[in-house]
Design an enzyme around this catalytic site. Structure first.
Site, PDB file in Angstrom:
ATOM      1  N   ASP A   1       3.288   8.987   4.382  1.00  0.00           N
ATOM      2  CA  ASP A   1       3.937   9.892   5.676  1.00  0.00           C
ATOM      3  C   ASP A   1       2.596  11.267   5.706  1.00  0.00           C
ATOM      4  OD1 ASP A   1       5.539   8.097   4.897  1.00  0.00           O
ATOM      5  OD2 ASP A   1       7.454   8.946   4.662  1.00  0.00           O
TER       6      ASP A   1
ATOM      7  N   HIS B   1      13.064  14.737  11.629  1.00  0.00           N
ATOM      8  CA  HIS B   1      11.715  15.182  11.038  1.00  0.00           C
ATOM      9  C   HIS B   1      11.461  13.828  11.350  1.00  0.00           C
ATOM     10  CE1 HIS B   1      13.621  13.291   7.390  1.00  0.00           C
ATOM     11  NE2 HIS B   1      12.378  12.390   7.631  1.00  0.00           N
TER      12      HIS B   1
ATOM     13  N   LYS C   1       8.169   2.770   9.887  1.00  0.00           N
ATOM     14  CA  LYS C   1       9.368   2.515   8.764  1.00  0.00           C
ATOM     15  C   LYS C   1      10.608   3.825   9.255  1.00  0.00           C
ATOM     16  CE  LYS C   1       7.874   4.954   5.256  1.00  0.00           C
ATOM     17  NZ  LYS C   1       8.250   6.365   5.222  1.00  0.00           N
TER      18      LYS C   1
ATOM     19  N   CYS D   1       9.295   9.176  -0.541  1.00  0.00           N
ATOM     20  CA  CYS D   1       8.598   8.299  -0.341  1.00  0.00           C
ATOM     21  C   CYS D   1       7.342   7.466  -1.088  1.00  0.00           C
ATOM     22  CB  CYS D   1       8.322   8.737   1.253  1.00  0.00           C
ATOM     23  SG  CYS D   1       9.631   9.023   2.414  1.00  0.00           S
TER      24      CYS D   1
HETATM   25  C1  VGL Z   1      10.709  11.691   2.947  1.00  0.00           C
HETATM   26  C2  VGL Z   1      12.478  12.914   2.614  1.00  0.00           C
HETATM   27  C3  VGL Z   1      12.548  11.986   3.769  1.00  0.00           C
HETATM   28  C4  VGL Z   1       8.744  11.281   1.991  1.00  0.00           C
HETATM   29  C5  VGL Z   1      10.984  10.947   3.805  1.00  0.00           C
HETATM   30  O1  VGL Z   1       7.630  11.030   3.058  1.00  0.00           O
HETATM   31  O2  VGL Z   1       8.923  11.639   1.043  1.00  0.00           O
HETATM   32  N1  VGL Z   1      11.313  12.730   2.279  1.00  0.00           N
HETATM   33  N2  VGL Z   1      12.193  11.562   4.824  1.00  0.00           N
END
Ligand code: VGL
Length: 184
Positions: A4, A66, A89, A137
Site C-alpha cells: 500500500d 481513501h 484488495k 495493512c
Molecule cells: C490501511 C487504514 C485503512 C493501510 C488501509 O493500508 O494500512 N489503513 N485502510
C-alpha cells in the site's frame, strides 16, 4: 511484498496520510534493489475501494474516503519503483487490510485475494514485507503470512504507522513478533 505505498497514505496531501510515508518509497526502493539482485519476486498490494463502502466514515465506517479505484489517491507514490504485479484488495467493498484476505463487514466472511496463489505458483516460502501502514495493512499481511506458513520478515526501517492511538505502531510490531515474524 510492498504494501500500500499509495498516494493517500504516502503523500502529505493524501486523505489518510501516514506520518513519514513520503520517505518510505525511497527506503523500499533499496529493499527492492536488494530483492532484484537476489533474484526474488517483488509483488505489491493496493487498497482499491469503490467510492462507497462501509469501510468509509461516509457509510458508517471509521476511515476517511481513501484509495478509491482509479483515483490519484489509489495510485502508487510516484517515487516507488514498480517492478512486479499488484494485488488490489477491497475492490468489492470489503475491508482489505491483509494482502492475502479481504473480509466482508456485513457477514464477517473472509475471502482470499490472488496473493497466495501468486506466491504459491513460484514456490515462495519466505517473504519480506515493507510499506504502509505498520498497525493495519502491514500487520495483517504479516500475520496472514505467518499463518500461511511463510518465513516472514518485516523491514522495520521501511514501515510507518497510522498511530490512531499512540503506541499502535509499537504494539503492532510486538504482535507480529509474537506471531513469529522477524521484524528487523
Ligand atoms: C490501511 C487504514 C485503512 C493501510 C488501509 O493500508 O494500512 N489503513 N485502510
Amino acid at each position: 511484498m510492498v504494501v500500500d505505498v499509495q498516494n493517500d497514505f504516502a503523500d502529505p496531501a493524501g486523505s489518510l496520510y501516514v506520518a513519514g510515508g513520503e520517505r518510505v518509497a525511497e527506503l523500499i526502493n533499496g529493499e527492492i534493489a536488494t530483492a532484484i539482485e537476489a533474484g526474488s519476486f517483488v509483488v505489491y498490494t493496493q487498497d482499491w475501494h469503490p467510492p462507497r463502502t462501509p469501510h468509509f466514515v461516509t457509510d458508517g465506517g471509521v476511515w476517511p474516503v481513501h484509495c478509491v479505484a482509479g483515483t490519484w489517491g489509489a495510485a502508487f507514490h510516484p517515487d516507488l519503483r514498480v517492478v512486479g504485479p499488484s494485488v488490489r484488495k477491497g475492490t468489492g467493498g470489503e475491508d482489505g487490510y491483509s494482502g492475502f484476505t479481504v473480509q466482508d463487514q456485513g457477514t464477517g466472511q473472509r475471502r482470499p485475494t490472488s496473493l497466495g496463489g501468486l506466491l504459491g505458483e513460484k514456490s515462495i516460502r519466505t517473504v519480506v514485507i515493507a510499506g504502509l501502514a505498520t498497525d493495519y495493512c502491514v500487520k495483517e499481511t504479516a500475520l496472514d503470512a505467518v499463518t500461511g506458513g511463510f518465513r516472514t520478515f518485516v523491514a522495520r526501517g521501511a514501515i510507518r504507522s497510522v498511530d490512531l492511538h499512540p503506541g499502535d505502531g509499537d504494539r503492532a510490531i510486538d504482535a507480529m513478533i509474537h506471531a513469529g515474524a522477524v521484524v528487523a
